[in-house]
Design a protein around this motif. Structure first.
Motif, PDB file in Angstrom:
ATOM      1  N   LEU A 244      92.012 -27.427 -74.759  1.00 49.10           N
ATOM      2  CA  LEU A 244      91.386 -28.581 -75.401  1.00 49.10           C
ATOM      3  C   LEU A 244      92.056 -29.885 -74.970  1.00 49.10           C
ATOM      4  CD1 LEU A 244      90.873 -27.207 -79.036  1.00 49.10           C
ATOM      5  CD2 LEU A 244      89.151 -27.466 -77.236  1.00 49.10           C
ATOM      6  N   ASN A 245      93.386 -29.855 -74.859  1.00 52.26           N
ATOM      7  CA  ASN A 245      94.125 -31.060 -74.473  1.00 52.26           C
ATOM      8  C   ASN A 245      93.754 -31.506 -73.062  1.00 52.26           C
ATOM      9  OD1 ASN A 245      96.910 -32.410 -73.375  1.00 52.26           O
ATOM     10  ND2 ASN A 245      96.643 -32.740 -75.571  1.00 52.26           N
ATOM     11  N   ILE A 246      93.702 -30.557 -72.132  1.00 51.92           N
ATOM     12  CA  ILE A 246      93.339 -30.895 -70.746  1.00 51.92           C
ATOM     13  C   ILE A 246      91.908 -31.417 -70.694  1.00 51.92           C
ATOM     14  CG2 ILE A 246      92.986 -29.978 -68.425  1.00 51.92           C
ATOM     15  CD1 ILE A 246      95.211 -27.962 -69.002  1.00 51.92           C
ATOM     16  N   LEU A 247      91.037 -30.801 -71.478  1.00 52.36           N
ATOM     17  CA  LEU A 247      89.637 -31.214 -71.507  1.00 52.36           C
ATOM     18  C   LEU A 247      89.512 -32.675 -71.932  1.00 52.36           C
ATOM     19  CD1 LEU A 247      87.001 -29.585 -70.959  1.00 52.36           C
ATOM     20  CD2 LEU A 247      86.731 -29.426 -73.431  1.00 52.36           C
ATOM     21  N   VAL A 248      90.230 -33.041 -72.998  1.00 53.14           N
ATOM     22  CA  VAL A 248      90.124 -34.391 -73.560  1.00 53.14           C
ATOM     23  C   VAL A 248      90.888 -35.413 -72.729  1.00 53.14           C
ATOM     24  CG1 VAL A 248      90.708 -35.823 -75.559  1.00 53.14           C
ATOM     25  CG2 VAL A 248      89.724 -33.554 -75.902  1.00 53.14           C
ATOM     26  N   VAL A 249      92.070 -35.030 -72.270  1.00 44.68           N
ATOM     27  CA  VAL A 249      92.956 -36.001 -71.611  1.00 44.68           C
ATOM     28  C   VAL A 249      92.666 -36.148 -70.122  1.00 44.68           C
ATOM     29  CG1 VAL A 249      95.374 -36.537 -71.096  1.00 44.68           C
ATOM     30  CG2 VAL A 249      94.758 -35.617 -73.312  1.00 44.68           C
ATOM     31  N   THR A 250      92.036 -35.155 -69.512  1.00 47.09           N
ATOM     32  CA  THR A 250      91.776 -35.242 -68.069  1.00 47.09           C
ATOM     33  C   THR A 250      90.290 -35.320 -67.741  1.00 47.09           C
ATOM     34  OG1 THR A 250      91.851 -32.828 -67.812  1.00 47.09           O
ATOM     35  CG2 THR A 250      93.906 -34.039 -67.493  1.00 47.09           C
ATOM     36  N   LEU A 251      89.532 -34.292 -68.104  1.00 47.87           N
ATOM     37  CA  LEU A 251      88.129 -34.264 -67.687  1.00 47.87           C
ATOM     38  C   LEU A 251      87.297 -35.367 -68.328  1.00 47.87           C
ATOM     39  CD1 LEU A 251      86.843 -30.630 -67.209  1.00 47.87           C
ATOM     40  CD2 LEU A 251      87.801 -32.232 -65.581  1.00 47.87           C
ATOM     41  N   LEU A 252      87.542 -35.659 -69.598  1.00 50.84           N
ATOM     42  CA  LEU A 252      86.762 -36.698 -70.268  1.00 50.84           C
ATOM     43  C   LEU A 252      86.978 -38.072 -69.618  1.00 50.84           C
ATOM     44  CD1 LEU A 252      84.806 -37.440 -72.516  1.00 50.84           C
ATOM     45  CD2 LEU A 252      86.762 -37.699 -74.065  1.00 50.84           C
ATOM     46  N   PRO A 253      88.240 -38.499 -69.395  1.00 47.38           N
ATOM     47  CA  PRO A 253      88.426 -39.780 -68.698  1.00 47.38           C
ATOM     48  C   PRO A 253      87.851 -39.793 -67.287  1.00 47.38           C
ATOM     49  CG  PRO A 253      90.452 -39.109 -69.785  1.00 47.38           C
ATOM     50  CD  PRO A 253      89.524 -37.948 -69.853  1.00 47.38           C
ATOM     51  N   VAL A 254      87.974 -38.655 -66.560  1.00 53.11           N
ATOM     52  CA  VAL A 254      87.399 -38.594 -65.218  1.00 53.11           C
ATOM     53  C   VAL A 254      85.887 -38.776 -65.285  1.00 53.11           C
ATOM     54  CG1 VAL A 254      86.915 -37.058 -63.269  1.00 53.11           C
ATOM     55  CG2 VAL A 254      89.233 -37.204 -64.164  1.00 53.11           C
ATOM     56  N   ALA A 255      85.251 -38.104 -66.258  1.00 54.92           N
ATOM     57  CA  ALA A 255      83.795 -38.219 -66.412  1.00 54.92           C
ATOM     58  C   ALA A 255      83.383 -39.653 -66.750  1.00 54.92           C
ATOM     59  CB  ALA A 255      83.310 -37.258 -67.498  1.00 54.92           C
ATOM     60  N   ILE A 256      84.132 -40.291 -67.651  1.00 55.40           N
ATOM     61  CA  ILE A 256      83.832 -41.683 -68.016  1.00 55.40           C
ATOM     62  C   ILE A 256      83.989 -42.592 -66.798  1.00 55.40           C
ATOM     63  CG2 ILE A 256      84.603 -43.653 -69.398  1.00 55.40           C
ATOM     64  CD1 ILE A 256      85.380 -41.636 -71.582  1.00 55.40           C
ATOM     65  N   GLY A 257      85.053 -42.372 -66.030  1.00 54.05           N
ATOM     66  CA  GLY A 257      85.270 -43.162 -64.822  1.00 54.05           C
ATOM     67  C   GLY A 257      84.148 -42.994 -63.815  1.00 54.05           C
ATOM     68  N   CYS A 258      83.678 -41.755 -63.660  1.00 54.70           N
ATOM     69  CA  CYS A 258      82.564 -41.498 -62.736  1.00 54.70           C
ATOM     70  C   CYS A 258      81.303 -42.244 -63.173  1.00 54.70           C
ATOM     71  CB  CYS A 258      82.279 -39.999 -62.656  1.00 54.70           C
ATOM     72  SG  CYS A 258      83.532 -39.042 -61.787  1.00 54.70           S
ATOM     73  N   LEU A 259      81.053 -42.257 -64.475  1.00 60.11           N
ATOM     74  CA  LEU A 259      79.885 -42.981 -64.994  1.00 60.11           C
ATOM     75  C   LEU A 259      80.018 -44.483 -64.749  1.00 60.11           C
ATOM     76  CD1 LEU A 259      79.275 -41.094 -68.383  1.00 60.11           C
ATOM     77  CD2 LEU A 259      77.877 -40.997 -66.311  1.00 60.11           C
ATOM     78  N   PHE A 260      81.213 -45.010 -64.980  1.00 65.21           N
ATOM     79  CA  PHE A 260      81.452 -46.424 -64.686  1.00 65.21           C
ATOM     80  C   PHE A 260      81.124 -46.730 -63.224  1.00 65.21           C
ATOM     81  CE2 PHE A 260      84.817 -47.121 -68.236  1.00 65.21           C
ATOM     82  CZ  PHE A 260      83.797 -47.420 -69.125  1.00 65.21           C
ATOM     83  N   ASN A 261      81.639 -45.865 -62.329  1.00 67.69           N
ATOM     84  CA  ASN A 261      81.440 -46.088 -60.899  1.00 67.69           C
ATOM     85  C   ASN A 261      79.968 -45.966 -60.522  1.00 67.69           C
ATOM     86  OD1 ASN A 261      82.272 -46.686 -58.319  1.00 67.69           O
ATOM     87  ND2 ASN A 261      82.887 -44.613 -57.819  1.00 67.69           N
TER      88      ASN A 261
END
Length: 336
Positions: free
Chosen positions: A167-184
């Protein structure tokens, strides 16, 4: 002001290891300056910022690599998640490490590839597309593979909360990466967003240095108590872990008849881990305040992670230079 920030970001990206080491020395001399980093969920937030900057640099083309070169990515991912975890486990046995130290180096081995590996692949004329694809794939796999491998390899000597780690990796890594991809995706065509992207490497390096500084604040009593012996022992383990990763990764490329550029890349990708992620996970699951109160040696779990943060940047830069100086220089087609 923007020009100044861009110059600072470029310097930090080029001299990551120097900056991280400088911050580490400062943290050892004046640990209280980094006490704030360890408060509450701040380490996780700082790691989230690093992963957000990674996501903001990923494009649709980067994800197409996963579809266009599935065999290359599969070979790379298997090498990543077998060589480094098992080499780490072997070193804990060879050096008879304390269970908490063992958990730290195993955690480094079970984490995905580091973002800076893409820079190293570019510097040594490696296959940058392959590098980005490997980093992306290993990061996407991390929420499942990292907790399972840590539980399997370290769970017999120390309690491992695999579900919590997932759960920690999901929230701290994949979620920010996904948000960053959407921004880009939605903002990448705008000039002001491109200006922000230009300073993201520097932000990432500063965040990594803060994580290291916070860890040194946390383990400062253990470093003073164990002195040079602890540092040299950990450095030896990190040196062998990282070096064997480079060597075995390169030989995987030879085994599958990769061209020179791809062999350089898989060597760097396998050897360089996301030690920042490992540091935060060690803080969250092995070196918690409750764990340290019960056993002060629990703080040692973050030491291999923190040293790896700085050392991987140094060794990656050196290896990229050696590849350029002594390796064959050939440029083959992307799928060669």
């Amino acid at each position: 002001m923007l020009k100044l920030l861009q110059c600072a970001s470029k310097w930090l990206a080029n001299y990551t290891s120097v900056f991280v080491i400088m911050v580490a020395i400062l943290a050892f001399v004046c640990p209280s300056a980094f006490a704030w980093v360890q408060q509450g969920s701040r380490p996780s937030i700082i790691l989230g910022v690093i992963m957000l900057t990674m996501g903001c640099t990923l494009t649709a083309q980067d994800f197409r690599i996963l579809l266009n070169r599935p065999l290359d990515i599969f070979i790379g991912a298997v090498a990543q998640y077998t060589i480094m975890p098992f080499v780490a486990w072997g070193l804990t046995w060879l050096f008879h490490l304390d269970p908490f130290m063992s958990a730290g180096i195993i955690l480094v081995g079970c984490c995905p590839g580091g973002v800076s590996s893409n820079i190293m692949s570019f510097l040594c004329k490696g296959d940058v597309a392959f590098s980005v694809g490997m980093t992306t794939a290993s990061t996407l796999l991390a929420p499942v593979v990292t907790p399972l491998m840590v539980y399997w390899l370290a769970g017999t000597s120390i309690e491992v909360d695999a579900w919590g780690m997932f759960l920690n990796i999901l929230v701290v890594t994949l979620l920010p990466v996904a948000i960053g991809c959407l921004f880009n995706y939605f903002l990448g065509h705008r000039d002001n967003f491109k200006d922000i992207q230009s300073v993201m490497p520097g932000i990432s390096v500063v965040c990594l240095a803060l994580i290291v500084g916070g860890v040194i604040f946390q383990v400062h009593p253990q470093l003073l108590a164990n002195g040079l012996h602890l540092f040299l022992l950990t450095l030896a383990v990190v040196f062998l872990h990282n070096g064997l990763g480079y060597l075995l990764g390169y030989n995987v490329g030879r085994l599958f008849h990769f061209n020179t550029a791809k062999k350089r890349t898989i060597s760097i990708e396998v050897g360089m881990q996301n030690a920042g992620m490992a540091t935060v996970l060690a803080n969250n699951f092995f070196a918690t305040p409750a764990a340290i109160a019960a056993n002060p040696m629990a703080a040692l779990s973050v030491v291999p992670c923190a040293i790896s943060c700085a050392y991987h940047s140094i060794s990656g830069t050196v290896l990229a230079g050696l590849f350029l100086r002594f390796g064959k220089r050939e440029e083959l087609p992307e799928n060669g």
